[in-house]
Design a protein around this motif. Sequence first.
Motif, PDB file in Angstrom:
ATOM      1  N   PHE A 471       0.599   4.491  -7.971  1.00  0.00           N
ATOM      2  CA  PHE A 471       0.483   3.590  -6.828  1.00  0.00           C
ATOM      3  C   PHE A 471       1.403   2.392  -6.992  1.00  0.00           C
ATOM      4  N   LEU A 472       1.858   1.920  -5.867  1.00  0.00           N
ATOM      5  CA  LEU A 472       2.595   0.661  -5.847  1.00  0.00           C
ATOM      6  C   LEU A 472       1.782  -0.337  -5.024  1.00  0.00           C
ATOM      7  N   GLN A 473       1.557  -1.512  -5.611  1.00  0.00           N
ATOM      8  CA  GLN A 473       0.828  -2.516  -4.830  1.00  0.00           C
ATOM      9  C   GLN A 473       1.787  -3.168  -3.840  1.00  0.00           C
ATOM     10  N   ASP A 474       1.267  -3.478  -2.709  1.00  0.00           N
ATOM     11  CA  ASP A 474       2.070  -4.190  -1.716  1.00  0.00           C
ATOM     12  C   ASP A 474       2.685  -5.418  -2.391  1.00  0.00           C
ATOM     13  N   PRO A 475       3.996  -5.575  -2.335  1.00  0.00           N
ATOM     14  CA  PRO A 475       4.629  -6.694  -3.057  1.00  0.00           C
ATOM     15  C   PRO A 475       4.420  -8.048  -2.387  1.00  0.00           C
ATOM     16  N   ASP A 476       3.988  -8.038  -1.155  1.00  0.00           N
ATOM     17  CA  ASP A 476       3.822  -9.313  -0.451  1.00  0.00           C
ATOM     18  C   ASP A 476       2.624 -10.091  -0.991  1.00  0.00           C
TER      19      ASP A 476
END
Length: 933
Positions: A471-476
């Motif tokens: 998973f990639l966490q939302d970078p915002d």
Amino acid sequence: MELPKSYSHKDLEAKWYRRWTEAGAFAPANHAGRYFSMVIPPPNVTGSLHIGHALNNTLQDILCRYKRMDGYRVLWVPGTDHAGIATQNVVERQLAEEGLTRAQLGRAKFIERVWAWRKQSGSTILHQLKALGASCDWSHERFTMDEGLSQAVRETFVRLCEDGLLYRAERLINWCPRCKTALADIEVTHEEVDGSLWHIVYPLWDDPSKGIEVATTRPETMLGDTAVAVHPDDERWREFIGKSLRLPIVGRRIPVIADPFVDREFGTGALKITPAHDFNDFEIGEKHNLKRINIFDAEARIAPEAFVEEFGQEPVWMQRYFGKERYEARKLVEAELQERQLLKRRDRHRHAVGKCYRCSTPIEPYMTPQWFVRTKPLAAPAIEAVREGRIRIVPEGWANSYFAWMENIKDWCISRQIWWGHQIPAWYCAACNEQHISRSATGDYLILKGAQPIVGREAPKSCPGCGGADFLQDPDVLDTWFSSALWPFSTLGWPQATDDLKSFYPTSALVTSFDILFFWVARMIMMGLKFMGDVPFRDVYIHALVRDQEGQKMSKSKGNVIDPLAVMERYGADAFRFTLAALAAMGRDVKLAEERIQGYQNFVNKLWNAARFVLMNLTIANIEAQKLRERLDGEKLNPADQWILSRLAVTIGKAREAIDSYRFNEYAHHLYQFTWHEFCDWYIEMSKLALNSGNENERLRTERVLAEVLENILRLLHPVMPFVTEEIWQALREKLGAGKREEANGKSGPILMLQPYPGPEPKWAAPEVEERINLLMEVTRAVRNLRAEMNVAPSKEVSVTLVGADDKVAFLRSHESYLRALARVSRVEYLTDGARPKGAATAVVGEVEVYVPLGDMVNVGEEKTRLEKELSRTEEELARVRRKLGNSDFVAKAKENVVRREKEKAEEFQDKIRTLHLSLGRLGEIEQIGEKP
RNA sequence: GGGCGGUUAGCUCAGUGGGAGAGCAUCGGCCUUACAAGCCGGGGGUCACAGGUUCAAAUCCUGUACCGCCCACCA
């Protein structure tokens, strides 16, 4: 212990703050009673204390100290805000000085660096608040990125999402090309600028000899034009509707469309449409299904991507534009149009430009996927809460602004493309969203539109779609104001069900400035109602902005800032606080000049000296200050004592009324007036007679009254001037015989800070005594005035003759010693009627005539002139009153007491005129005598 | 374009229906043993302007001017 000759705030302030802390006086647990709570508007961790903070926190502290003394359990929660963009900018600037960028550092290292910085200097501002005397409960200190608050943020995010109040979508948003992030609408400030209006010809596709002339303030955005719009009823352009134009420079074929939005009066009546870079154009584009061409990169430089897509390859004829930032591109566009003779005109044009509220860079409308809060459903109950009075906005005029904003609220863009802040708790399965993820060489990634987020309190274990675990966490990160919106309950422990929440939510009052009414107050109300089911606070007191004496906003660039710390160092925190309170009139800006603070420092000094006087005259001992009053009730008081106690009772009432309705300036004013002009100017002066009378009983009684009134003044002033009042109170207490033992034992004794606030004292009220003492005061003033007008040297004693009504004269006679002392009179004579002294200067005080014999020291002519002036003034007043009384409508319709007062006035003026005439006549006699030696 | 606020003494400002106020500044006089960072006294204002309501307006209503702020997509 006697007080030192002059007050020195420097050591005392730190001493007392320490002492209060050691006594645990800031913690609510140490008090019983009803609850009173406030949360501090959390200052930015980047900040240092400026004058606005000083005002804001002084007012809060006044309320807290008042309520605490008045028997409430007071909790004032302090803390700081992580201030996403502002803080990130500060640290980026530090990096720049080292020749580094945040990109070079990488996200993880950069955040580490911000934390380090915040650890090192993040609590500076809170320490500065202590210098101000702020009685926050420091054990409750919070930071918007604390673990607890982060949990609250994730919880609210998830719940909003579950309730359908949160969504991610690609929209045209406000973009700051310098901060490289989206901004919410209210984070854009509009500024008028002198710009230009360019008139550009767009030739017809089929017949380049003809064309439409459009007018624009932003020629560079024409590269992204996808239509030209005209008003459907505009005769000038009717024939063009539906035809195609050749967009200059680009060569794109674009349609002429008709839309009633277009204002025929403006410019040429033809509007170029750039849906990807203008909010109006976006809407028109949506309506007409126009293509949106994004011509900029994140730094607002012309980017080739869209054109490559459009033309299949990088268009060579546009080469010179690529990579150029907006304003450079504008110049190039202008030049090229000029060259092609398509630029018709360039007019001067004043218009508003939106700028980033953090860095003032002009914002760029920019198409990007962002997270939004659906605000309408949240706003409705928030409007209702204020409308129904469950939240009271003070002054109430601000409620209008609140309603206006809330009723037109737009969805709130809460995602920011920066690194410092609460990272959005949304994750993307790398496998499922492969085509929606753009990775850069540095390991950063962008989540493009269309990606499917999984929102949760923590990272998902596996993808419900493919079962994958990558998973990639939302970078915002979230808008700073998102976490501030939760502040009133997140600081009390939410989402845990804590005792603090139960006791202190809703908070009692919020003290803040109007510039964050929408940013913060409105959102707290929405979030409080949503997640707590109740309002976050009962009262919102909105104070003004502090400006300089010219009314300018204080700013470093203007060089007109007043540094609170320097001011406190120089004048003391008490003088500073008193000044802020005295200037904090409702609904007005606070214009602060340093002289004002100096002026109120004099008041601190006056109080100090009055206290010195009282202390050096106190011989009574072994009475605890608190017990003074009981003793006092048993005393036979003289009229002067009764008078000052009556005035004190009135002052207590006014003080309570003022502070209860947030009228801080009136609070300060009443106490200033009472302390200086009643207690010091009159009572202390009168008390000197009793103290020096040689009569032991009289002396002791007066000491008690002095001590009692002083002690009340200290308690009344403590919320505004905590340090000096505490110092004096302790000295008073010690002088009265208490305290020494405890100190010897190393125990900390009572502190003024925790003494009860003066309550109403109806038994002290003595209006009839006030009236009589008033007469005495007026007669005293009259004598002083006559002496001054007649240039009688102060050292020279004079005799005085009083003539008037029996009861008045009798009272004055019984208080002759006061008159002698206060007006420096050696002898007083009384005449009840008939004869008047010959050749005397005259004054009339109500029903009493005051005569000071002229002797040989006065110019008769001068006195005559003076009396004539007084006479004509009085005659004018009488005439006015008579006109009123002669008006039958007035007598019939005005309130009875008003008519009665006018009649009394008429009589008084008549008497006065008669007396003045007589005096003038007698002066005439003297003159004649003088003329005939 | 809409909304809000302001206009009162030289300065900064209180004062929302019945005799124009405060602080500072200014002028005159005082070293009176709490305080010269003080004491005593004085001068100074058609309450922005014009109408209206009312017996009565700085105060309520309408309009105008100027200043400030907020909101708003007129390119």
